[in-house]
Enzyme design. Structure first.
Site, mmCIF file in Angstrom:
data_model
loop_
_atom_site.group_PDB
_atom_site.id
_atom_site.type_symbol
_atom_site.label_atom_id
_atom_site.label_comp_id
_atom_site.label_asym_id
_atom_site.label_seq_id
_atom_site.Cartn_x
_atom_site.Cartn_y
_atom_site.Cartn_z
ATOM 1 N N HIS A 374 0.801 -1.234 0.000
ATOM 2 C CA HIS A 374 0.000 0.000 0.000
ATOM 3 C C HIS A 374 0.826 1.273 0.000
ATOM 4 O O HIS A 374 0.266 2.354 0.180
ATOM 5 C CB HIS A 374 -0.916 0.050 1.229
ATOM 6 C CG HIS A 374 -1.967 -1.008 1.244
ATOM 7 N ND1 HIS A 374 -3.251 -0.794 0.804
ATOM 8 C CD2 HIS A 374 -1.923 -2.288 1.650
ATOM 9 C CE1 HIS A 374 -3.962 -1.905 0.952
ATOM 10 N NE2 HIS A 374 -3.169 -2.839 1.462
ATOM 11 N N LYS A 565 -8.906 13.621 4.729
ATOM 12 C CA LYS A 565 -7.989 12.482 4.689
ATOM 13 C C LYS A 565 -7.001 12.682 5.820
ATOM 14 O O LYS A 565 -6.980 13.753 6.441
ATOM 15 C CB LYS A 565 -7.245 12.418 3.347
ATOM 16 C CG LYS A 565 -6.583 13.756 2.961
ATOM 17 C CD LYS A 565 -5.888 13.680 1.602
ATOM 18 C CE LYS A 565 -6.838 13.757 0.441
ATOM 19 N NZ LYS A 565 -6.698 12.671 -0.504
ATOM 20 N N ARG A 566 -6.174 11.645 6.136
ATOM 21 C CA ARG A 566 -5.140 11.849 7.138
ATOM 22 C C ARG A 566 -4.291 13.065 6.755
ATOM 23 O O ARG A 566 -4.115 13.367 5.569
ATOM 24 C CB ARG A 566 -4.261 10.602 7.237
ATOM 25 C CG ARG A 566 -4.951 9.431 7.903
ATOM 26 C CD ARG A 566 -5.318 9.729 9.346
ATOM 27 N NE ARG A 566 -4.132 9.793 10.190
ATOM 28 C CZ ARG A 566 -3.846 8.916 11.138
ATOM 29 N NH1 ARG A 566 -4.645 7.892 11.373
ATOM 30 N NH2 ARG A 566 -2.759 9.059 11.866
ATOM 31 N N LYS A 571 0.351 14.499 1.234
ATOM 32 C CA LYS A 571 -1.012 14.758 0.760
ATOM 33 C C LYS A 571 -1.250 16.252 0.514
ATOM 34 O O LYS A 571 -2.220 16.649 -0.106
ATOM 35 C CB LYS A 571 -2.027 14.211 1.767
ATOM 36 C CG LYS A 571 -1.978 12.684 1.904
ATOM 37 C CD LYS A 571 -2.899 12.208 3.009
ATOM 38 C CE LYS A 571 -2.762 10.731 3.324
ATOM 39 N NZ LYS A 571 -3.404 9.857 2.329
ATOM 40 N N THR A 673 -8.718 6.414 -1.760
ATOM 41 C CA THR A 673 -10.046 5.814 -1.897
ATOM 42 C C THR A 673 -11.127 6.863 -1.640
ATOM 43 O O THR A 673 -12.228 6.761 -2.176
ATOM 44 C CB THR A 673 -10.233 4.633 -0.922
ATOM 45 O OG1 THR A 673 -9.722 5.018 0.357
ATOM 46 C CG2 THR A 673 -9.498 3.396 -1.406
ATOM 47 N N LYS A 677 -14.928 7.989 -3.448
ATOM 48 C CA LYS A 677 -16.186 8.255 -2.730
ATOM 49 C C LYS A 677 -16.751 9.613 -3.140
ATOM 50 O O LYS A 677 -17.959 9.773 -3.348
ATOM 51 C CB LYS A 677 -15.955 8.182 -1.216
ATOM 52 C CG LYS A 677 -15.522 6.782 -0.757
ATOM 53 C CD LYS A 677 -14.949 6.764 0.664
ATOM 54 C CE LYS A 677 -14.216 5.439 0.906
ATOM 55 N NZ LYS A 677 -13.397 5.444 2.139
HETATM 56 C C1 Z16 Z 1 -2.615 3.370 4.792
HETATM 57 O O1 Z16 Z 1 -3.864 3.742 5.111
HETATM 58 C C2 Z16 Z 1 -2.172 3.403 3.467
HETATM 59 C C3 Z16 Z 1 -0.886 3.013 3.196
HETATM 60 C C4 Z16 Z 1 -0.047 2.591 4.231
HETATM 61 O O2 Z16 Z 1 1.196 2.222 3.959
HETATM 62 C C5 Z16 Z 1 -0.482 2.555 5.535
HETATM 63 C C6 Z16 Z 1 -1.757 2.934 5.807
HETATM 64 CL CL1 Z16 Z 1 -2.343 2.881 7.419
HETATM 65 C C7 Z16 Z 1 -3.140 3.829 2.382
HETATM 66 C C8 Z16 Z 1 -2.513 4.576 1.226
HETATM 67 O O3 Z16 Z 1 -1.837 5.717 1.701
HETATM 68 C C9 Z16 Z 1 -3.618 4.980 0.254
HETATM 69 O O4 Z16 Z 1 -3.057 5.606 -0.882
HETATM 70 C C10 Z16 Z 1 -4.420 3.770 -0.187
HETATM 71 O O5 Z16 Z 1 -5.543 4.168 -0.930
HETATM 72 C C11 Z16 Z 1 -4.897 2.997 1.022
HETATM 73 O O6 Z16 Z 1 -3.817 2.669 1.877
HETATM 74 C C12 Z16 Z 1 -5.598 1.712 0.639
HETATM 75 O O7 Z16 Z 1 -4.848 0.981 -0.285
#
Ligand code: Z16
Length: 831
Positions: A374, A565-566, A571, A673, A677
C-alpha cells in the site's frame, strides 16, 4: 433482491418470531422485548442510546439465522475460504448498514416512529468501531462488504483493540487526542466465542531435540504464554442471505490468575502478569504511513496472525482435511506487511507442530499467501531491529534465516556474481543496525504481489520491489482499489439513492456499471435541476453539522471545496492552504477582485507524534479564524476544519462536495479511496496524476477533471537534479508574499514563531514539491471557478463523474482478487 418481508398480519399473529420477523410491527415488538429483557428498561425511561441498543440487538437477531447458515454451508461444502488478514478494519457504524443490506430501513423507521422515536437520532447514538487509521483499514472494511455481497466464502481476521483510533478535538486550533472508548456502552454486534481460543507464545529460546522417530528437530521454549479469544461480528451482504464473519482476537492471560504466585502470596505479581497479557490488544497504533518499530506493535502483529492461522488449522481438522491440502482450503491475503510474520508462522506451525518437512511446508506457504503493498514511501516499509525480533520471536528468526539462506541461493543462481543484488534483496538488512525486512519476507513467501492502483503497481515494479520483479515477474499484478457503493452512496446519500433508483431501477448498488445510463439524462434540464437539488440538500445537511460542531456558518449556495484524509505532508493540505491564502491576499489587495464564493473544508487526523502534520492543522484553523472574521472577505471565502474526521461524519461530507481535493505529490499516494467516494457522489476532482486519480480521469475524460502538477516522472527527475524551492519563491512574487504573510504572524495574532517551522520547511527543503506545483495549482483553481460559473455545465460534469465511477466499486476489485489471486468460487446461501 431483498429478503421477503412478512406482510400479512396472519403471519404476525401466527407468531412470526420476535427474533426473525421482518415486518415493522414485529420489529417494534422485538425492540420492546430487548428493552425489557436485555436492557431491563421500560419504554417510559428509555434513552435514545437504550433504543439504539435494543434495535441493534433486534437486528442482530435477524442476522443470526443467515450468519449461522452461512458458516454451516461453508463447512459442509468444504470450498476454498478467503482469509483477509488485516491489523485494521475501519468499519464505521453497523446499524444503518445492516438495515440497508437487509432491506429493513423502512420497517425499522416505522417501528421506531410507532414508539415515538426518530430512526436517524437512534442511528446517531452508535459509537463507531474505529479500528483503523485511514485508507488501508477502510479498504479492508469495504472488501468485507463486497465479499459478502458477492457471496464469496471469506473471513476477516484482525485485532479487537479496546481503544480504536483516538478521538480528535481541536483546542485553540491545535489537535488534541482523547482515547476512544468505543466499547464502554457495550457492543451489541459482537459475540464472544471463549471456546475459540489459542495459545500465543512469547520470548524464551529454542532448543534441539530428537523426536520419537529419531529425527533431529527444534522446539520453542517460550518465556510466556497468553491466550487469544475470538470475538465475531456478522458481515451481512447486500440483498443476499450471505452473512460472513469478521473474527477479531482479544488477548487474555493464559490463566486468569497465576495460581502459584497467588498461593505464595505474591498477589500483585499475579495480577500484573494478567494486565501485561491484556495490554497486547489495548490500543491501535495511530500512525498511518511511517511504521515505527515498537515491541508491542510486533507483539500485536504476531498475536493476531498466529491466532488466525491456528484457527484455519482447527477448521481444516474439523472438516477432516489433510494438512497437505491447506492451500486448497485457504487463500490468505496479507493487507500490507503488518501480518507478514504469517509467512514464518505458517512454516513453524507446519514444521514444528505438524511435522511436515521444509520443502512441503514451503510449497504450501507460498501457495497460500498473497501480499498487497500500500505504499512506496521508503520510511513506511516495516523493518524490525534484529535484537528486538530475536527477543520476542526467537524461533521465527531461525526460520527466517533458513528462508533467507535458500532464497539467496536462488538469487545467486539467477544472477551470478551480483553480490550487491544479494545484499539488496536479503530478508535481513545489514546497513547500520541489522533489521528484518518485512516487505521482503512478504514477497518471498507469497505467490502473488499486488499494488493498489495502476500507477502504483508500475512504480512498485520499477522502484521498491524492482529486484523482486526481476526475479519473479509473474507474481506481480495490479488490483485497483474500490469502495463499497452501499455505504458510501446508497446509505450516505439517500437523496441521490432515490433519484438513482427512480432513474435506473434498484439494481445499481450491485451493478455499478449501470450508473453509465445516467448519461442519457444529462441533456434533460429537469433531471439536472433534480441533481442540483439533491446536492444542495446534502450541502445544507453538512452546513448544519459544521455549525453545530464549529460554530462556523456555511452557505449551501457556495462552492464546497473539500479535502478530508489523514494529515500528511505528501497529501499536501498546505498546498490547498497556500491557494486559500492567495485568494485572501488578492481580496485584501484588490477589494474588487471577484470570484464565485467558496467554502473550503478540511478534516483529518494527524499522527500524535507527527510535528509538521499537527502544525498544518493549527495553520488551517488559524487561517480559518482570520478569514472567517474579516469583514473585507465576507461573502466570498470561508474556511472550516471539521473535527474528528471519521467514517460517521465522512458519510455526511462526501455527498456534500462540489470539488474534491486529491493533490498529493505525484508518485506518493498509492491509490487513495476518498477520491472515489467523492466521485461517486458527483464531486469534480482537482488532482495530480497520482494513485487512482489517473484511472478516474481516464474514465471521466480530461474535460471532466481538473488536472495540474508535475507527473511522477517529473517529480523524480526534479528531485534527482537537486530541487531548490528558493528558485520558485524568487520567480513568483505572489507566492513570496503568501509565504511572508504566513511567516509574519498575520494568522497567529502577531506570533511569528508558531508557523516558522512550516515556512522554513517549505522554503528550505520542501520535500513534497509544494512550491514547485503552486503556480499550476492556483491556475487550475481559476479554471474551477470559471467552470462553476456555468452551473448547467458544472451539473453535466457532476453527473458524468458519478456515471463513470462504476469501475471504482469494491465489487469489481474483489471479483479480480477472487479470480486472479485467490481462485475463489462464490457459494450462494439459502436460508
Ligand atoms: C494506509 O492507510 C495506506 C498506506 C499505508 O502504507 C499505511 C496505511 Cl495505514 C493507504 C494509502 O496511503 C492509500 O493511498 C491507499 O488508498 C490505502 O492505503 C488503501 O490501499
Amino acid at each position: 433482491p431483498h429478503a421477503k418481508r412478512a406482510t400479512s398480519s396472519a403471519t404476525i399473529l401466527s407468531g412470526a418470531d420476535v427474533r426473525t420477523g421482518l415486518d415493522s410491527a414485529v420489529l417494534q415488538q422485538a425492540v420492546l422485548d430487548h428493552l425489557y429483557y436485555s436492557l431491563g428498561r421500560l419504554p417510559a425511561v428509555a434513552t435514545p442510546a437504550n433504543y439504539y441498543r435494543a434495535l441493534a440487538l433486534a437486528i442482530r437477531d435477524r442476522l443470526q439465522q443467515r450468519w449461522i447458515r452461512t458458516s454451516e454451508t461453508y463447512f459442509e461444502r468444504g470450498r476454498k475460504l478467503a482469509c483477509y488478514l488485516s491489523a485494521e478494519f475501519l468499519l464505521g457504524p453497523h446499524l444503518g448498514n445492516n438495515l440497508l443490506n437487509l432491506g429493513l430501513e423502512q420497517a425499522a423507521r416505522e417501528a421506531l416512529t410507532a414508539l415515538g422515536q426518530d430512526l436517524d437520532a437512534i442511528l446517531d447514538c452508535e459509537p463507531e468501531p474505529g479500528l483503523g487509521n485511514g485508507g488501508l483499514g477502510r479498504l479492508a472494511a469495504c472488501y468485507l462488504d463486497s465479499l459478502a455481497t458477492l457471496q464469496y466464502p471469506a473471513i476477516g481476521y484482525g485485532i479487537r483493540y479496546e481503544f480504536g483510533i483516538f478521538a480528535q478535538e481541536i483546542r485553540d486550533g491545535w489537535q488534541t487526542e482523547r482515547t476512544d472508548k468505543w466499547l464502554s456502552g457495550g457492543n451489541p454486534w459482537e459475540i464472544a466465542k471463549p471456546d475459540i481460543a489459542y495459545e500465543v507464545k512469547w520470548g524464551g529460546h529454542t532448543e534441539r531435540y530428537i523426536d520419537d522417530d529419531g529425527a533431529e528437530r527444534r522446539r520453542w521454549v517460550p518465556y510466556r504464554v497468553v491466550r487469544g479469544i475470538a470475538y465475531d461480528t456478522p458481515i451481512q451482504g447486500y440483498g443476499v442471505d450471505t452473512c460472513n464473519t469478521l473474527r477479531l482476537w482479544s488477548a487474555e492471560a493464559a490463566e486468569s490468575f497465576d495460581f502459584q504466585a497467588f498461593n505464595t502470596g505474591d498477589y500483585f505479581q499475579a495480577v500484573d502478569a494478567k494486565l501485561r497479557s491484556e495490554t497486547i490488544t489495548k490500543v491501535l497504533y495511530p500512525n498511518d504511513e511511517p511504521a515505527i518499530g515498537k515491541r508491542l506493535r510486533l507483539a500485536q502483529q504476531y498475536f493476531f496472525v498466529t491466532c488466525s492461522l491456528q484457527d484455519m488449522l482447527r477448521i481444516l481438522d474439523l472438516a477432516g482435511g489433510a494438512i497437505e491440502q491447506f492451500a486448497e482450503h485457504f487463500a490468505v491475503q496479507l493487507n500490507d506487511t503488518h501480518p507478514s510474520i504469517g509467512v514464518a508462522e505458517l512454516m513453524r506451525l507446519l514444521i514444528d507442530e505438524r511435522g511436515l518437512d521444509w520443502d512441503a511446508a514451503w510449497t504450501i506457504t507460498v501457495a497460500t499467501f498473497g501480499y498487497t503493498n500500500h505504499t512506496l514511501l521508503p520510511e513506511a516499509l516495516e523493518t524490525w531491529p534484529l535484537p528486538l525480533f530475536r527477543e520476542v520471536l526467537p524461533r521465527h528468526l531461525e526460520i527466517i534465516y533458513e528462508i533467507n539462506r535458500r532464497f539467496l541461493d536462488e538469487v545467486r543462481a539467477c544472477f551470478p556474481d551480483d553480490s550487491a543484488r544479494v545484499a539488496r534483496m536479503s530478508l535481513i538488512g545489514e546497513a547500520g543496525e541489522k533489521q528484518v525486512r518485512m516487505a521482503h519476507l512478504a514477497c518471498v513467501g507469497s505467490h502473488a504481489i499486488n499494488g493498489v492502483a495502476a500507477l502504483h503497481s508500475e512504480l512498485l515494479k520499477a522502484s521498491v520491489l524492482s529486484d523482486f520483479h526481476a526475479l519473479w515477474p509473474e507474481r506481480f499484478s495490479n488490483k485497483t482499489n474500490g469502495v463499497t457503493p452501499r455505504r458510501f452512496l446508497a446509505l450516505a446519500n439517500p437523496g441521490l439513492r432515490a433519484l438513482l433508483d427512480e432513474t435506473l431501477g434498484a439494481s445499481w448498488p450491485v451493478d455499478l456499471g449501470r450508473l453509465r445510463e445516467l448519461e442519457s439524462h444529462i441533456d434533460d434540464p429537469a433531471f439536472r435541476e433534480r441533481w442540483r437539488a439533491v446536492k444542495h440538500a446534502n450541502k445544507q445537511r453538512l452546513a448544519d453539522y459544521v455549525q453545530a460542531h464549529t460554530g462556523i456558518v456555511l452557505d449551501p449556495d457556495w462552492l464546497f471545496d473539500i479535502q478530508v484524509k489523514r494529515i500528511h505532508e505528501y497529501k499536501r493540505q498546505h498546498l490547498n492552504l497556500l491557494h486559500i491564502v492567495t485568494l485572501y491576499q488578492r481580496l485584501k489587495t484588490y477589494p474588487a477582485f471577484s470570484f464565485p464564493p467558496r467554502a473550503f473544508l478540511f478534516g483529518g487526523k494527524a499522527a500524535p507524534g507527527y510535528f509538521t502534520a499537527k502544525r498544518i492543522i493549527k495553520l488551517i484553523n488559524a487561517v480559518a479564524e482570520t478569514i472567517n472574521a474579516d469583514p473585507e472577505v465576507n461573502g466570498r471565502l470561508k474556511v472550516a476544519f471539521v473535527p474528528n474526521f471519521s467514517v460517521k461524519n465522512a458519510q455526511l461530507i462526501y455527498p456534500a462536495a462540489d470539488l474534491s481535493e486529491q493533490i498529493s505529490t505525484a508518485g506518493k499516494e498509492a491509490s487513495g479511496t476518498g477520491n472515489m467516494k467523492f466521485m461517486l457522489n458527483g464531486a469534480l476532482t482537482i488532482g495530480t496524476l497520482d494513485g487512482a486519480n489517473v484511472e478516474m480521469r481516464d474514465e471521466v475524460g480530461a474535460e471532466n477533471f481538473f488536472l495540474f502538477g508535475r507527473t511522477a516522472d517529473e517529480v523524480a527527475r526534479l528531485q534527482g537534479e537537486g530541487y531548490r524551492p528558493a528558485d520558485y519563491l524568487a520567480g513568483d512574487d505572489e507566492l513570496k508574499a503568501v509565504m511572508e504573510l504566513i511567516g509574519s504572524g498575520h494568522f497567529s495574532g502577531g506570533d511569528s514563531e508558531v508557523f516558522r517551522p512550516l515556512v522554513e520547511n517549505l522554503t528550505q527543503s520542501d520535500p513534497f514539491l509544494v512550491l514547485a506545483d503552486y503556480a499550476a495549482y492556483v491556475a487550475c483553481q481559476e479554471g474551477v471557478s470559471a467552470a462553476w460559473a456555468d452551473q448547467e455545465q458544472w451539473t453535466r460534469m457532476s453527473i458524468i463523474n458519478c456515471a463513470r465511477g462504476g469501475k471504482f466499486s469494491s465489487d469489481r476489485a474483489i471479483a479480480e482478487y477472487a479470480r486472479e489471486i485467490w481462485g475463489l468460487q462464490s457459494v450462494p446461501i439459502q436460508v
